[in-house]
Design an enzyme around this catalytic site. Structure first.
Site, PDB file in Angstrom:
ATOM      1  N   ASP A  96       0.866  -1.170   0.000  1.00 56.69           N
ATOM      2  CA  ASP A  96       0.000   0.000   0.000  1.00 56.69           C
ATOM      3  C   ASP A  96       0.906   1.225   0.000  1.00 56.69           C
ATOM      4  OD1 ASP A  96      -1.987  -1.865   0.372  1.00 56.69           O
ATOM      5  OD2 ASP A  96      -2.857  -0.919   2.144  1.00 56.69           O
ATOM      6  N   HIS A 152       5.061  -7.304  -0.353  1.00 57.19           N
ATOM      7  CA  HIS A 152       4.897  -8.595  -0.999  1.00 57.19           C
ATOM      8  C   HIS A 152       5.654  -8.652  -2.327  1.00 57.19           C
ATOM      9  CE1 HIS A 152       1.315  -9.619   1.606  1.00 57.19           C
ATOM     10  NE2 HIS A 152       1.385  -8.307   1.758  1.00 57.19           N
ATOM     11  N   SER A 169       7.257   3.978   5.845  1.00 62.53           N
ATOM     12  CA  SER A 169       8.507   4.369   5.198  1.00 62.53           C
ATOM     13  C   SER A 169       8.347   4.343   3.694  1.00 62.53           C
ATOM     14  CB  SER A 169       9.667   3.493   5.648  1.00 62.53           C
ATOM     15  OG  SER A 169      10.888   4.110   5.292  1.00 62.53           O
TER      16      SER A 169
END
Length: 302
Positions: A112, A168, A269
């Site tokens: 995301d 991922h 981050s």
């Protein structure tokens, strides 16, 4: 008789607009001061200790305070009660909350994020913000050759503190090497990126080199920031953090399938994605766009 020398009066809408811009500028200055003019590494280590305190009552109180100041939304979380702040930061999501684009020519977003600076790697140079270049050679470190990405694309993906913090595999492939580079922990928000040169090259980071099933080399560069206590990479079973001085070379052979969890940040981050020539941006990928893990980020050209 009309005077042509007097400046036209500003209507209320223009005045309000200028006032809002002035207030926004003041807020950005304050943000920069508070997050970057503190002992960053000490604050990051302290945050790591606080985040690991296992107290459901303390954690519940901390989350409620957090939600007062941010749009933290935990409805997608697999669990609603957490043992520590770290437990909440690194939360898993309900099954099916993130669906990875299954098309074989699609390179999915690993996380995301809000899309930041992006473009073409030209003469080993990329940008963290307009007018603020940095070199891929410095970002990757002295032991790694970044020439495979010359003429290819880079995309900066910024994770905020309230986002899902796990990342991922963007496609099927094998992780072949990790370089961990110890460094500072400057805030990497847009304000800092417009003021501090070569910011990503200064901070703690890991260079994850991967080869896709089709043979293309890619790189994911997770960059830590202030209050980011660590970066976890599952296949190494190593916690990378500011107390683990680099550079460290970690060759490996870790097959991944698209969507497989690779690791997490213990706060928000940035991940910088590098691909070689032969990829184009997927529809809707523009600077400032908010995207989700699994969404099409790039497409392999025929």
């Amino acid at each position: 008789m009309k005077s042509h020398d007097a400046a036209p009066a500003l209507d209320d809408g223009v005045k309000d607009s200028r006032g809002w811009l002035a207030r926004l500028g003041a807020q950005e200055d304050l943000n920069f001061l508070l997050t970057n003019r503190i002992p960053r590494i000490a604050a990051t280590r302290l945050m790591g200790r606080i985040a690991n305190i296992e107290s459901p009552l303390f954690t519940q109180l901390a989350i409620r305070v957090w939600q007062l100041f941010t749009p933290l939304d935990l409805r997608e979380a697999k669990r609603q009660r957490f043992t520590s702040i770290k437990d909440c930061f690194t939360r898993e999501l309900k099954d099916g909350a993130r669906v990875f684009d299954a098309r074989p020519d699609v390179f999915a977003s690993p996380c995301d994020a809000i899309v930041g600076a992006m473009g073409t790697v030209q003469q080993g140079q990329v940008y963290q913000a307009k007018g603020f270049p940095y070199s891929t050679a410095e970002l990757f470190g002295p032991t790694q050759d970044a020439s495979a990405f010359e003429g290819g694309r880079f995309i900066t993906l910024r994770l905020t503190s309230v986002m899902y913090h796990r990342f991922h595999a963007p496609a099927d492939g094998t992780v072949e090497h990790v370089t961990y580079l110890s460094g500072d922990t400057w805030n990497v928000n847009p304000v800092a990126l417009k003021r501090l040169e070569r910011l990503f090259c200064r901070n703690e980071r890991a260079v994850v080199r991967m080869r896709l099933a089709g043979g293309q080399p890619i790189a994911l560069v997770p960059v830590a920031a202030v209050l980011v206590a660590s970066i976890r990479l599952h296949w190494l079973n190593v916690l990378l953090h500011v107390g683990h001085p680099g550079a460290h070379e970690m060759p490996c052979s870790a097959p991944h399938v698209k969507g497989q969890e690779m690791g997490w940040f213990e706060h928000g981050s940035t991940i910088i994605v590098f691909v070689p020539k032969g990829f184009e941006l997927a529809e809707g990928i523009t600077t400032g766009a908010q995207i989700r893990a699994g969404q099409a980020l790039l497409k392999l050209l025929s």
